[in-house]
Design an enzyme around this catalytic site. Structure first.
Site, PDB file in Angstrom:
ATOM      1  N   ALA A  19       0.772  -1.241   0.000  1.00  0.00           N
ATOM      2  CA  ALA A  19       0.000   0.000   0.000  1.00  0.00           C
ATOM      3  C   ALA A  19       0.804   1.292   0.000  1.00  0.00           C
ATOM      4  O   ALA A  19       0.285   2.348  -0.356  1.00  0.00           O
ATOM      5  CB  ALA A  19      -0.930  -0.001   1.208  1.00  0.00           C
ATOM      6  N   ALA A  20       2.076   1.243   0.435  1.00  0.00           N
ATOM      7  CA  ALA A  20       2.817   2.499   0.620  1.00  0.00           C
ATOM      8  C   ALA A  20       3.259   3.101  -0.717  1.00  0.00           C
ATOM      9  O   ALA A  20       3.606   2.341  -1.633  1.00  0.00           O
ATOM     10  CB  ALA A  20       4.044   2.229   1.489  1.00  0.00           C
ATOM     11  N   PRO A  21       3.213   4.418  -0.886  1.00  0.00           N
ATOM     12  CA  PRO A  21       2.917   5.440   0.120  1.00  0.00           C
ATOM     13  C   PRO A  21       1.433   5.778   0.281  1.00  0.00           C
ATOM     14  O   PRO A  21       1.119   6.681   1.063  1.00  0.00           O
ATOM     15  CB  PRO A  21       3.673   6.659  -0.429  1.00  0.00           C
ATOM     16  CG  PRO A  21       3.617   6.487  -1.910  1.00  0.00           C
ATOM     17  CD  PRO A  21       3.704   5.010  -2.145  1.00  0.00           C
ATOM     18  N   GLY A  22       0.537   5.100  -0.442  1.00  0.00           N
ATOM     19  CA  GLY A  22      -0.868   5.274  -0.116  1.00  0.00           C
ATOM     20  C   GLY A  22      -1.770   5.916  -1.155  1.00  0.00           C
ATOM     21  O   GLY A  22      -2.914   6.247  -0.849  1.00  0.00           O
ATOM     22  N   SER A  23      -1.293   6.058  -2.398  1.00  0.00           N
ATOM     23  CA  SER A  23      -2.179   6.666  -3.417  1.00  0.00           C
ATOM     24  C   SER A  23      -3.473   5.870  -3.536  1.00  0.00           C
ATOM     25  O   SER A  23      -4.576   6.421  -3.481  1.00  0.00           O
ATOM     26  CB  SER A  23      -1.537   6.651  -4.803  1.00  0.00           C
ATOM     27  OG  SER A  23      -0.218   7.038  -4.753  1.00  0.00           O
TER      28      SER A  23
ATOM     29  N   ASP B 283       2.100  -2.859   4.175  1.00  0.00           N
ATOM     30  CA  ASP B 283       3.333  -2.797   3.394  1.00  0.00           C
ATOM     31  C   ASP B 283       4.419  -3.493   4.205  1.00  0.00           C
ATOM     32  O   ASP B 283       4.284  -3.657   5.416  1.00  0.00           O
ATOM     33  CB  ASP B 283       3.748  -1.356   3.076  1.00  0.00           C
ATOM     34  CG  ASP B 283       4.589  -1.284   1.800  1.00  0.00           C
ATOM     35  OD1 ASP B 283       4.028  -1.046   0.703  1.00  0.00           O
ATOM     36  OD2 ASP B 283       5.813  -1.504   1.893  1.00  0.00           O
TER      37      ASP B 283
ATOM     38  N   ASP C   9      -0.930  -4.256  -5.688  1.00  0.00           N
ATOM     39  CA  ASP C   9      -0.223  -3.286  -6.535  1.00  0.00           C
ATOM     40  C   ASP C   9       1.261  -3.616  -6.329  1.00  0.00           C
ATOM     41  O   ASP C   9       1.929  -3.029  -5.493  1.00  0.00           O
ATOM     42  CB  ASP C   9      -0.571  -1.871  -6.070  1.00  0.00           C
ATOM     43  CG  ASP C   9       0.022  -0.804  -6.968  1.00  0.00           C
ATOM     44  OD1 ASP C   9       0.230  -1.074  -8.163  1.00  0.00           O
ATOM     45  OD2 ASP C   9       0.293   0.304  -6.468  1.00  0.00           O
TER      46      ASP C   9
ATOM     47  N   CYS D 118       3.320  -1.369 -12.640  1.00  0.00           N
ATOM     48  CA  CYS D 118       3.584  -0.261 -13.560  1.00  0.00           C
ATOM     49  C   CYS D 118       4.781  -0.656 -14.435  1.00  0.00           C
ATOM     50  O   CYS D 118       5.740   0.093 -14.546  1.00  0.00           O
ATOM     51  CB  CYS D 118       3.804   1.051 -12.815  1.00  0.00           C
ATOM     52  SG  CYS D 118       5.134   1.005 -11.615  1.00  0.00           S
TER      53      CYS D 118
HETATM   54  C1  SAM Z   1       4.156  -0.199  -6.454  1.00  0.00           C
HETATM   55  S1  SAM Z   1       4.552   0.103  -4.798  1.00  0.00           S
HETATM   56  C2  SAM Z   1       2.957   0.372  -4.096  1.00  0.00           C
HETATM   57  C3  SAM Z   1       2.379   1.734  -4.407  1.00  0.00           C
HETATM   58  C4  SAM Z   1       1.098   1.978  -3.631  1.00  0.00           C
HETATM   59  N1  SAM Z   1       0.118   0.939  -3.884  1.00  0.00           N
HETATM   60  C5  SAM Z   1       0.481   3.311  -3.969  1.00  0.00           C
HETATM   61  O1  SAM Z   1      -0.403   3.352  -4.836  1.00  0.00           O
HETATM   62  O2  SAM Z   1       0.876   4.309  -3.369  1.00  0.00           O
HETATM   63  C6  SAM Z   1       4.906  -1.510  -4.215  1.00  0.00           C
HETATM   64  C7  SAM Z   1       5.037  -1.623  -2.696  1.00  0.00           C
HETATM   65  O3  SAM Z   1       5.199  -3.017  -2.392  1.00  0.00           O
HETATM   66  C8  SAM Z   1       5.903  -3.083  -1.180  1.00  0.00           C
HETATM   67  N2  SAM Z   1       6.363  -4.482  -1.023  1.00  0.00           N
HETATM   68  C9  SAM Z   1       7.463  -5.082  -1.540  1.00  0.00           C
HETATM   69  N3  SAM Z   1       7.508  -6.362  -1.169  1.00  0.00           N
HETATM   70  C10 SAM Z   1       6.411  -6.602  -0.398  1.00  0.00           C
HETATM   71  C11 SAM Z   1       5.921  -7.729   0.297  1.00  0.00           C
HETATM   72  N4  SAM Z   1       6.557  -8.894   0.267  1.00  0.00           N
HETATM   73  N5  SAM Z   1       4.764  -7.601   0.997  1.00  0.00           N
HETATM   74  C12 SAM Z   1       4.115  -6.410   1.037  1.00  0.00           C
HETATM   75  N6  SAM Z   1       4.548  -5.301   0.399  1.00  0.00           N
HETATM   76  C13 SAM Z   1       5.676  -5.397  -0.311  1.00  0.00           C
HETATM   77  C14 SAM Z   1       6.997  -2.044  -1.360  1.00  0.00           C
HETATM   78  O4  SAM Z   1       7.518  -1.659  -0.106  1.00  0.00           O
HETATM   79  C15 SAM Z   1       6.231  -0.922  -2.071  1.00  0.00           C
HETATM   80  O5  SAM Z   1       5.774   0.027  -1.145  1.00  0.00           O
END
Ligand code: SAM
Length: 313
Positions: free
Chosen positions: A116-120, A139, A184, A237
């Site tokens: 979820a991070a950073p939360g969009s 996250d 995501d 993405c």
């Molecule tokens: C594409 S970014 C998410 C962007 C977010 N959904 C948004 O819209 O702001 C992918 C995220 O997956 C997290 N991540 C990586 N491996 C993970 C895992 N095994 N379990 C949960 N989160 C994970 C990363 O820390 C990162 O924040």
């Protein structure tokens, strides 16, 4: 500044990819993304927020596919406005808005945003829940969790729980709990090179191969955490089939209750998913997923899959 140069491996990969116009994509990589915002109706009515911004001379144009989404057509960064500080707006890419839209969130549902991070997308899902139901915003990264917690707070999200666990554990810990799941996934980010050219400079085939294993673990876990009749969206993405079609194909092969649903979009321009990659033919339903390229959207590139868990007969 010198012209950015993509890695040789990336150029080779783009030549192999059957559905991409590589020169057009590389040209799009050199253009900055448009500035876009989503009005946060948890805190303010859409009209009042638009009136406030327009009153300050901000020119806005509706994003056709994103409810509450607007292109900012005037100079200056919306991140520096009071509306942003107060949580009336969220800066979010226009194509990124599609993932939560496809999740069909309605008030009262129990929703997991696994990465979820950073939360969009979490703040967008919370907006669609309208304060009813629960959002679990998870996250694995402590550093990114701070931004997530801050954004949920700034946007006035009250019905959320933040968790800091490996997303691959949800299916085992909480099978069948959620009405909706968004995965995501972490990815090689080839759809957002305009934001950071180092992605294209450093990309190697091995990056996508390694991520593909993690992504498969995440999608299987998300699916197992979904209740029968529930729905999930898998999004990246990026464009590599190992991170996209292959992952969804493996889910369909390994989980008999998984069905890929058609994604009906009038805009932005998009393509069907690939039917095969490197001699491996994907299940027919995988083609229902969509690919969106930056040179077609005028913004980010994404892969999106909509998956339903059917009830057992
Ligand atoms: C594409 S970014 C998410 C962007 C977010 N959904 C948004 O819209 O702001 C992918 C995220 O997956 C997290 N991540 C990586 N491996 C993970 C895992 N095994 N379990 C949960 N989160 C994970 C990363 O820390 C990162 O924040």
């Amino acid at each position: 500044m010198s012209k950015p140069v993509p890695s040789e491996s990336l150029l080779n990969f783009l030549r192999e990819l059957p559905d991409v116009d590589a020169p057009e994509l590389l040209k799009a990589y050199e253009k900055p993304f448009p500035q876009t915002i989503r009005v946060n109706t948890l805190k303010i009515s859409e009209q009042r927020c638009l009136d406030m911004l327009r009153g300050k001379g901000v020119r806005l144009e509706k994003i056709p596919w994103g409810r509450f989404g607007y292109y900012v057509k005037s100079p200056g960064s919306p991140s520096e406005t009071m509306e942003h500080a107060l949580g009336f707006i969220y800066l979010q890419g226009p194509v990124s808005m599609l993932a939560a839209e496809l999740l069909d969130v309605t008030p009262g549902l129990v929703v997991l945003d696994m990465c979820a991070a950073p939360g969009s997308k979490s703040t967008q899902i919370a907006q669609l829940l309208q304060g009813e139901g629960v959002l679990v915003a998870n996250d694995v990264s402590v550093g990114r969790m701070r931004a997530l917690a801050f954004n949920l707070q700034r946007c006035g999200v009250l019905n959320s729980v933040t968790t800091l666990v490996d997303g691959r554990s949800f299916g085992r810990r909480e099978p069948g709990l959620f009405d909706r799941v968004l995965v995501d996934a972490p990815c090689s980010s080839l759809g957002i090179v305009s934001r950071d050219w180092r992605i294209a400079k450093r990309w190697k085939e091995g990056v996508s191969e390694r991520l593909s294993h993690l992504q498969l673990g995440l999608i299987l876990s998300g699916f197992d955490a979904l209740r029968p009749g529930g729905a999930m969206v898998y999004a990246t993405c990026t464009f590599h089939p190992l991170e996209n079609e292959h992952v969804v194909n493996e889910l369909v092969k390994r989980r008999a209750e998984a069905r890929i649903r058609e994604i009906k979009l009038t805009s932005p321009p998009h393509l069907k998913a690939l039917d095969s990659w490197e001699g491996v033919r994907f299940e027919e339903e995988v083609e229902e997923c969509v690919r969106i390229y930056p040179h077609q959207s005028g913004a980010e590139g994404f892969f999106l899959a909509k998956i339903e868990k059917i009830e057992r007969a």
